[in-house]
Design a protein around this motif. Structure first.
Motif, mmCIF file in Angstrom:
data_model
loop_
_atom_site.group_PDB
_atom_site.id
_atom_site.type_symbol
_atom_site.label_atom_id
_atom_site.label_comp_id
_atom_site.label_asym_id
_atom_site.label_seq_id
_atom_site.Cartn_x
_atom_site.Cartn_y
_atom_site.Cartn_z
ATOM 1 N N GLN A 1 70.854 23.808 70.697
ATOM 2 C CA GLN A 1 70.866 22.347 70.857
ATOM 3 C C GLN A 1 71.641 21.940 72.105
ATOM 4 N N VAL B 1 70.217 14.461 66.466
ATOM 5 C CA VAL B 1 69.891 15.358 65.361
ATOM 6 C C VAL B 1 71.191 15.932 64.807
ATOM 7 N N THR C 1 67.479 25.911 64.289
ATOM 8 C CA THR C 1 68.000 25.822 65.650
ATOM 9 C C THR C 1 69.524 25.919 65.579
ATOM 10 N N ASN D 1 64.859 21.491 65.460
ATOM 11 C CA ASN D 1 65.023 21.219 64.033
ATOM 12 C C ASN D 1 66.322 21.867 63.562
ATOM 13 N N ALA E 1 67.460 22.009 60.435
ATOM 14 C CA ALA E 1 67.456 22.237 58.988
ATOM 15 C C ALA E 1 68.065 23.585 58.633
ATOM 16 N N CYS F 1 70.345 28.239 60.362
ATOM 17 C CA CYS F 1 69.547 27.054 60.697
ATOM 18 C C CYS F 1 68.387 27.429 61.613
#
Length: 376
Positions: free
Chosen positions: A288, A201, A283, A300, A302, A281
């Motif tokens: 992460q 990701v 996340t 996610n 985004a 964001c």
């Protein structure tokens, strides 16, 4: 791989600001953290559940953190790879020793990138300055130590062989890379995460501006074309797959005239240019990192608001404690201070991020706040 769930003890090698932000995220998600760092007053060590003050090569300390932690990660790339190998026999370790060994050494990194077809600036390995040939085409260039260089440290601009020789001696004649200076249009980076299952990701591509070799501001999303952003993200994803990397990694790119991309370097850890993800964001890069370490699904990445991140260096503290009023009065600004007690010029003491409806709006607010801080 069985997931490690909240309540478990996680290990962290390194107690700086990246470790502090990882620890805060782990606590938020219900994990405990043991930090190992040689600094008795490290920012992460002060907030950890357990703190081991020892050298990273201390075998007793490694045995302790390896046995009491379900998994261990790092906050910076200069942990010796053999330390990670030792820990891997005791606990789950992310990132792994092989990928860190490549990323922590500029010579190994350049050869890895070139061998696998990734674009890099013309370079040469410099291990001595007498008898070097076929390097004239690399001037003007930048001489960089192969290991332990960051934030502009261990780098010198060189315009000819005489300057190269002087810089090499100044750097104690350790192995170096001589890299040709390229005409830059901009600098960008891609922070991404790869899980133990190979899922990857990426966060939005970020535009970076440096002053004196130190990151000054990051702008998200980068003010580049969609085509360049897609190429950078694709190259970064390809790189982590080939490297078989697990965890969070940053790939820094130079954007040349004509929108040609060249990889500057890779950092096997969360990155300064990814700090905006904490506030902008879904996340953050630190969540992460935890998810990849614990074998959880990646979050996610985004962007919910355009954002600008501004580094706060120790220079601001030279007269007195900065006046944080305008940062705190701006409803879309977020202040992050790292808990470092000694403010030195060039030392990263914190950062602030500003969100906005547009990049231009966020950048204007960030510049206004910075001007206020620098004038007081």
């Amino acid at each position: 791989m069985k997931p490690i769930l909240p309540g478990a003890m996680l290990g962290l090698l390194g107690g700086g600001q990246l470790g502090r932000m990882f620890t805060m995220t782990a606590h938020q998600m219900g994990y405990q953290v043991t930090v190992l760092d040689p600094d008795a007053d490290s920012p992460a060590g002060r907030i950890a559940d357990q703190f081991i003050c020892a050298d990273y090569a201390d075998q007793s300390a490694l045995q302790q953190i390896g046995e009491q932690c379900a998994a261990v990660t790092t906050e910076f790339e200069n942990i010796p790879a053999d330390v990670l190998s030792t820990l891997a026999s005791l606990s789950r370790v992310s990132p792994g020793a092989r990928s860190v060994a490549i990323a922590q050494n500029r010579i190994a990194e350049k050869h890895f990138l070139k061998t696998h077809g990734f674009p890099v600036a013309p370079f040469a390995v410099i291990e001595q300055v007498d008898g070097e040939d076929e390097i004239e085409h690399l001037f003007p260039g930048i001489l960089k130590v192969s290991q332990f260089g960051y934030d502009g440290k261990g780098q010198r601009p060189v315009n000819d062989e005489a300057e190269l020789q002087a810089a090499f001696i100044e750097m104690r004649s350790v192995p170096c890379i001589l890299e040709k200076k390229l005409p830059l249009k901009s600098e960008i980076s891609v922070v991404l995460a790869r899980g133990c299952d190979g899922a990857t990701v990426s966060f939005p591509v970020v535009e970076n501006q440096h002053v004196g070799g130190i990151l000054d501001i990051s702008i998200a999303p980068a003010r580049i074309s969609n085509r360049v952003a897609e190429q950078a993200s694709a190259a970064a994803k390809n790189l982590v797959q080939i490297l078989e990397y697990q965890g969070v990694l940053c790939v820094e790119f130079f954007v040349l005239e004509g929108d040609q991309l060249v990889i500057n370097e890779i950092a096997p850890r969360p990155h300064n240019s990814g700090h905006y993800t904490i506030d902008a964001c879904i996340t953050s890069q630190f969540e992460q990192q935890l998810r990849a370490l614990c074998g959880l699904p990646l979050g996610n990445a985004a962007l919910h608001h355009p954002a600008v991140m501004v580094n706060l260096l120790g220079d601001l503290w030279q007269k007195s404690e900065p006046d944080w009023t305008q940062v705190l009065e701006e409803p879309l600004a977020k202040l992050h201070l790292y808990g470092k007690k000694e403010a030195r010029p060039g030392r990263k003491m914190g950062h602030f991020s500003v969100l906005g409806a547009t990049v231009d709006e966020a950048l204007a607010s960030a510049n206004q706040i910075r001007q206020h801080l620098e004038s007081n």
